[in-house]
Motif scaffolding. Structure first.
Motif, short mmCIF file in Angstrom:
data_model
loop_
_atom_site.label_atom_id
_atom_site.label_comp_id
_atom_site.label_asym_id
_atom_site.label_seq_id
_atom_site.Cartn_x
_atom_site.Cartn_y
_atom_site.Cartn_z
N PHE A 44 -2.46 23.93 38.05
CA PHE A 44 -1.00 23.99 38.70
C PHE A 44 -1.44 23.75 40.09
N SER A 45 -0.58 23.00 40.59
CA SER A 45 -0.65 22.51 42.04
C SER A 45 0.17 23.53 42.91
N PRO A 46 -0.06 23.60 44.25
CA PRO A 46 0.50 24.70 45.13
C PRO A 46 2.35 24.24 44.88
N ASP A 47 2.78 23.21 44.22
CA ASP A 47 4.09 23.11 44.06
C ASP A 47 4.64 24.30 43.15
N ILE A 48 3.71 24.68 42.34
CA ILE A 48 4.26 25.87 41.44
C ILE A 48 4.76 27.09 42.39
N PHE A 49 4.24 27.16 43.42
CA PHE A 49 4.90 28.38 44.11
C PHE A 49 6.32 27.92 44.70
N GLU A 50 6.71 26.81 45.01
CA GLU A 50 8.01 26.43 45.33
C GLU A 50 9.01 26.17 44.30
N ALA A 51 8.15 26.01 42.96
CA ALA A 51 9.28 25.99 41.67
C ALA A 51 9.88 27.39 41.37
N ILE A 52 8.54 28.28 41.54
CA ILE A 52 9.03 29.62 41.25
C ILE A 52 10.00 30.18 42.25
N ARG A 145 1.54 13.47 46.02
CA ARG A 145 1.49 14.57 47.19
C ARG A 145 -0.09 14.82 47.61
N VAL A 146 -0.25 14.95 48.73
CA VAL A 146 -1.61 15.28 48.99
C VAL A 146 -1.58 16.51 49.54
N PHE A 147 -2.21 17.55 49.10
CA PHE A 147 -2.24 19.02 49.73
C PHE A 147 -3.50 19.23 50.33
N TYR A 148 -3.27 20.07 51.53
CA TYR A 148 -4.55 20.54 52.38
C TYR A 148 -4.60 22.23 52.37
N SER A 149 -5.73 22.59 51.91
CA SER A 149 -5.74 24.03 51.97
C SER A 149 -5.86 24.38 53.47
N ARG A 150 -5.20 25.68 53.73
CA ARG A 150 -5.17 25.99 55.08
C ARG A 150 -6.52 26.59 55.43
N ASP A 151 -7.23 27.16 54.67
CA ASP A 151 -8.41 27.76 55.12
C ASP A 151 -9.62 26.78 55.31
N ASP A 152 -9.62 25.86 54.43
CA ASP A 152 -10.98 25.18 54.59
C ASP A 152 -10.64 23.99 54.68
N GLY A 153 -9.46 23.22 55.01
CA GLY A 153 -8.92 22.03 54.85
C GLY A 153 -9.07 21.04 53.49
N SER A 156 -6.59 17.99 48.02
CA SER A 156 -6.40 17.76 46.60
C SER A 156 -4.99 16.85 46.39
N LEU A 157 -4.93 16.06 45.33
CA LEU A 157 -4.19 14.94 45.04
C LEU A 157 -3.11 15.36 43.95
N LYS A 158 -1.87 15.32 44.02
CA LYS A 158 -1.08 15.49 42.70
C LYS A 158 -0.34 14.18 42.45
N LEU A 159 -0.99 13.56 41.38
CA LEU A 159 -0.53 12.36 40.82
C LEU A 159 0.53 12.86 39.56
N PRO A 160 1.36 11.75 39.17
CA PRO A 160 2.11 12.02 37.91
C PRO A 160 1.35 12.80 36.84
N PHE A 161 1.59 14.02 36.54
CA PHE A 161 0.93 14.63 35.51
C PHE A 161 -0.45 15.02 35.80
N PHE A 162 -1.11 14.77 36.95
CA PHE A 162 -2.44 14.94 37.01
C PHE A 162 -2.58 15.73 38.33
N TYR A 163 -3.52 16.76 38.54
CA TYR A 163 -4.02 17.45 39.49
C TYR A 163 -5.63 16.90 39.97
N PHE A 164 -5.71 16.56 41.19
CA PHE A 164 -7.08 16.11 41.19
C PHE A 164 -7.70 16.56 42.68
N SER A 165 -8.69 17.42 42.54
CA SER A 165 -9.61 18.02 43.31
C SER A 165 -10.42 16.95 44.09
N THR A 166 -10.28 16.45 45.64
CA THR A 166 -11.02 15.50 45.77
C THR A 166 -12.57 16.24 45.85
#
Ligand code: SAM
Length: 300
Positions: A44-52, A145-153, A156-166
């Motif tokens: 699940f990407s961080p988008d799940i929190f907005e969906a909830i 969508r490209v996500f940046y974790s606030r703590d360590d920067g 990760s990328l969210k592509l259609p139906f795939f989550y990719f931690s770079t």
């Protein structure tokens, strides 16, 4: 090589819908379906929190689902596992010490539900919720969508139906990025609380705290002894003289599933003031490594 393994483990098929999350969590409860969903590496990407947050669930169900989703995420080595009323012994001890006007800072509070008892019962006090990972930042691009974790920067990328931690981190967080708060909607709505960014190793509070609570953060699985010492030293810097740090751990091996100890700051130095149920870090505090930080009679 280890990095590629990490990338593979943190990447996988992704569908951030509330219905799918519920199905996934139900599947985790049964051994066969658990083995299957884990083998499929569903993420699940961080988008799940907005969906909830945007869902029409009953507020209590929404709050519980938000925390369950949080349990699927990590910050560095640390899991974000949390729950309401998790540390009742520590909270009671804190409430017994807190006077009117006290600033109580809970560090590493995850989505904030673990602080609900303090928020409810610490009358006349200010309760501040903090975590090194208070939010995810994101920017959209053509197909995802490209996500940046606030703590360590971490990027990760969210592509259609795939989550990719770079496996890589941004040197600077983009100033125009949008924000996904990790504060549980129940805490936000009931207490109008906020979740502030604060790293136990390096953070500086706006004003020094009277009481600092650090529950289920400092342990030797997440951090080395020298990191634990560094964190305690920085927490002490953020404590006013005569203030107290409560270090707590919830684990089935302790009586009442909970152990904590209290460090009191006097004349700029920390001393062990009390302990309940034999917290695992007490033996570490006895070692010469900690003698420069923790003074007084010390743990027996
Ligand atoms: C297991 S959770 C504990 C949550 C909550 N305190 C509880 O007891 O339910 C650990 C939390 O520590 C936070 N954490 C990890 N490293 C941290 C750091 N350097 N500074 C502050 N918080 C940190 C994580 O983001 C996570 O939310």
């Amino acid at each position: 090589m280890a990095d590629i393994k990490k990338i593979i483990l943190k990447s996988g098929p992704c569908a951030d819908s509330v219905a799918f999350l519920k199905l996934y969590l139900t599947a985790l409860e049964r051994p066969v379906s658990r083995a299957l969903v884990l083998a499929l590496r569903i993420k699940f990407s961080p988008d799940i929190f907005e969906a909830i947050r945007a869902s029409r669930l009953h507020p209590e169900e929404k709050a519980a689902l938000f925390s369950k989703a949080m349990n699927l995420f990590k910050s560095g080595n640390a899991y974000k596992t949390t729950g309401p009323g998790r540390s009742p012994l520590t909270d009671s001890a804190i409430l017994a010490q807190a006077g009117p006007g006290s600033l109580i800072v809970e560090t590493g509070v995850s989505d904030g539900v673990s602080a609900m008892d303090l928020l409810e019962k610490a009358k006349g006090c200010e309760v501040m919720l903090t975590d090194s990972q208070d939010c995810f930042l994101y920017r959209d691009f053509c197909c995802g969508r490209v996500f940046y974790s606030r703590d360590d920067g971490a990027v990760s990328l969210k592509l259609p139906f795939f989550y990719f931690s770079t496996g890589s981190s941004a040197e600077e967080l983009p100033p125009d990025a949008r924000r996904i708060s990790l504060l549980n909607p129940a805490v936000e709505e009931k207490f109008r609380a906020e979740l502030a960014a604060f790293d136990i190793f390096s953070g500086t509070l706006v004003r020094k705290a009277d009481i600092i609570k650090c529950a289920n953060v400092l342990n030797t699985v997440y951090f080395s002894p020298s990191e634990i010492k560094r964190a305690l030293a920085n927490l002490s810097e953020n404590l006013r003289d005569d203030g107290r740090i409560f270090i707590c751990q919830n684990n089935k091996r302790y009586k009442d599933n909970e152990a904590y100890f209290i460090l009191r700051k006097q004349n700029g130095r920390l001393a062990l003031e009390g302990e309940v149920n034999g917290h695992e870090l007490l033996s570490l505090l006895k070692t010469p490594q900690f003698s420069g930080l923790i003074t007084g009679p010390g743990p027996q």
